[in-house]
Scaffold this active site. Structure first.
Site, PDB file in Angstrom:
ATOM      1  N   GLU A   4       0.844  -1.199   0.000  1.00  0.00           N
ATOM      2  CA  GLU A   4       0.000   0.000   0.000  1.00  0.00           C
ATOM      3  C   GLU A   4       0.882   1.252   0.000  1.00  0.00           C
ATOM      4  O   GLU A   4       1.916   1.297   0.664  1.00  0.00           O
ATOM      5  CB  GLU A   4      -0.876  -0.013   1.253  1.00  0.00           C
ATOM      6  CG  GLU A   4      -1.774   1.209   1.414  1.00  0.00           C
ATOM      7  CD  GLU A   4      -2.537   1.200   2.729  1.00  0.00           C
ATOM      8  OE1 GLU A   4      -3.602   1.846   2.790  1.00  0.00           O
ATOM      9  OE2 GLU A   4      -2.079   0.548   3.690  1.00  0.00           O
TER      10      GLU A   4
ATOM     11  N   LYS B 171      -9.636   2.691  -2.375  1.00  0.00           N
ATOM     12  CA  LYS B 171      -9.819   2.022  -1.093  1.00  0.00           C
ATOM     13  C   LYS B 171     -11.188   2.340  -0.498  1.00  0.00           C
ATOM     14  O   LYS B 171     -11.552   3.487  -0.311  1.00  0.00           O
ATOM     15  CB  LYS B 171      -8.713   2.451  -0.130  1.00  0.00           C
ATOM     16  CG  LYS B 171      -8.695   1.713   1.198  1.00  0.00           C
ATOM     17  CD  LYS B 171      -7.513   2.189   2.030  1.00  0.00           C
ATOM     18  CE  LYS B 171      -7.408   1.458   3.361  1.00  0.00           C
ATOM     19  NZ  LYS B 171      -6.266   1.973   4.154  1.00  0.00           N
TER      20      LYS B 171
ATOM     21  N   CYS C  87      -5.416  -2.967   2.532  1.00  0.00           N
ATOM     22  CA  CYS C  87      -5.179  -2.863   3.972  1.00  0.00           C
ATOM     23  C   CYS C  87      -6.439  -3.018   4.832  1.00  0.00           C
ATOM     24  O   CYS C  87      -6.893  -4.133   5.061  1.00  0.00           O
ATOM     25  CB  CYS C  87      -4.468  -1.548   4.271  1.00  0.00           C
ATOM     26  SG  CYS C  87      -3.566  -1.552   5.853  1.00  0.00           S
TER      27      CYS C  87
END
Length: 268
Positions: free
Chosen positions: A44, A118, A152
């Site tokens: 990330e 995300k 994540c």
């Protein structure tokens, strides 16, 4: 359809907010990979580390880092994916106003680019105040494989990762700190088992400017939650494995677990 998929994750001690040094590191690692590599997964925010300083590190989609990904993918004939800070100016914003995304960029060796913003912002670090959350899941079609790439904090939310698309590989790239690394290890295996899918999780090492420590723990896991490959804690290097689609399909058909899932609709 390609039965075998040779995947590599690069675990790095990211240099804080220094894209040029990070790109140089990843270029050296990618250049050293074997010719049969199909897919490379980066951590990330691989150009900067997990920063909220968007104005300093943000790039546009035609900027240097995405151009570098294109160059490396086409040069090495390999797909490359990783997330980075991307800025955009929506049509309905005033002149000069920008929004920022923690955006996963998947670059095919053909030059095709696909993106995923995300979904779950990490509120504990204020990511929700800095970045705009995504709303759409991405399923990448590559060499006959269906790939779901996530970022994540998405790992903590099984409904978002749920295998309703019959994907073959789930990707997680992260800056996941050592203080919660047991959750990383456990949840990666849980996502693999519940979705009957291969999973690769690629995390960083080292310390960032906020003094958060990262131990890596990058893994490749099969559909039973068994580790196919891993790296020692705090080690800079690569994690790799050869995935077999025919074996995954055989086990799915034999066990039938995915056929017994509850049905429900995902809503905002």
């Amino acid at each position: 359809m390609q039965n075998e998929l040779n995947i590599v994750g690069i675990q790095a001690d990211l240099v804080w907010e220094n894209p040029s040094k990070n790109l140089a590191f990843f270029e050296e690692k990618i250049n050293a990979l074997s010719k049969n590599t199909d897919l490379v997964v980066l951590p990330e925010m691989f150009t900067s580390g997990f920063t909220m300083n968007t104005e300093k590190v943000a790039e546009k989609m035609d900027g240097n880092s995405v151009s570098w990904m294109l160059k490396m993918a086409m040069k090495k004939n390999v797909a490359i994916c990783g997330s980075l800070v991307i800025s955009e100016r929506p049509f309905d914003c005033a002149q000069g106003d920008k929004i920022f995304y923690n955006r996963l960029v998947f670059v095919h060796p053909s030059g095709k680019i696909e993106t995923y913003n995300k979904r779950h912002s990490f509120t504990l670090a204020g990511e929700d105040k800095t970045y705009t959350s995504g709303t759409e899941k991405l399923i990448v079609h590559y060499k006959g494989w269906k790939i779901c790439p996530l970022i994540c904090y998405d790992l903590r939310f099984p409904v978002w990762a749920r295998n309703t698309e019959n994907y073959d590989l789930l990707i997680f790239m992260a800056n996941w700190p050592v203080t919660r690394i047991k959750a990383w290890d456990t949840l990666l295996k849980a996502r693999a088992i519940e979705n009957m899918t291969y999973v690769i999780g690629v995390n960083r090492t080292g310390k960032d400017a906020n003094n958060y420590a990262y131990s890596g723990n990058s893994l490749v896991i099969d559909f039973f939650g068994e580790e196919l490959s891993n790296l020692k804690k705090n080690e800079v290097g690569i994690v790799k494995a050869t995935l077999l689609k025919s074996e995954q399909n055989r086990i799915r058909e034999k066990m039938g677990f995915l056929n017994d899932r509850d049905s429900f609709l995902f809503t905002e």
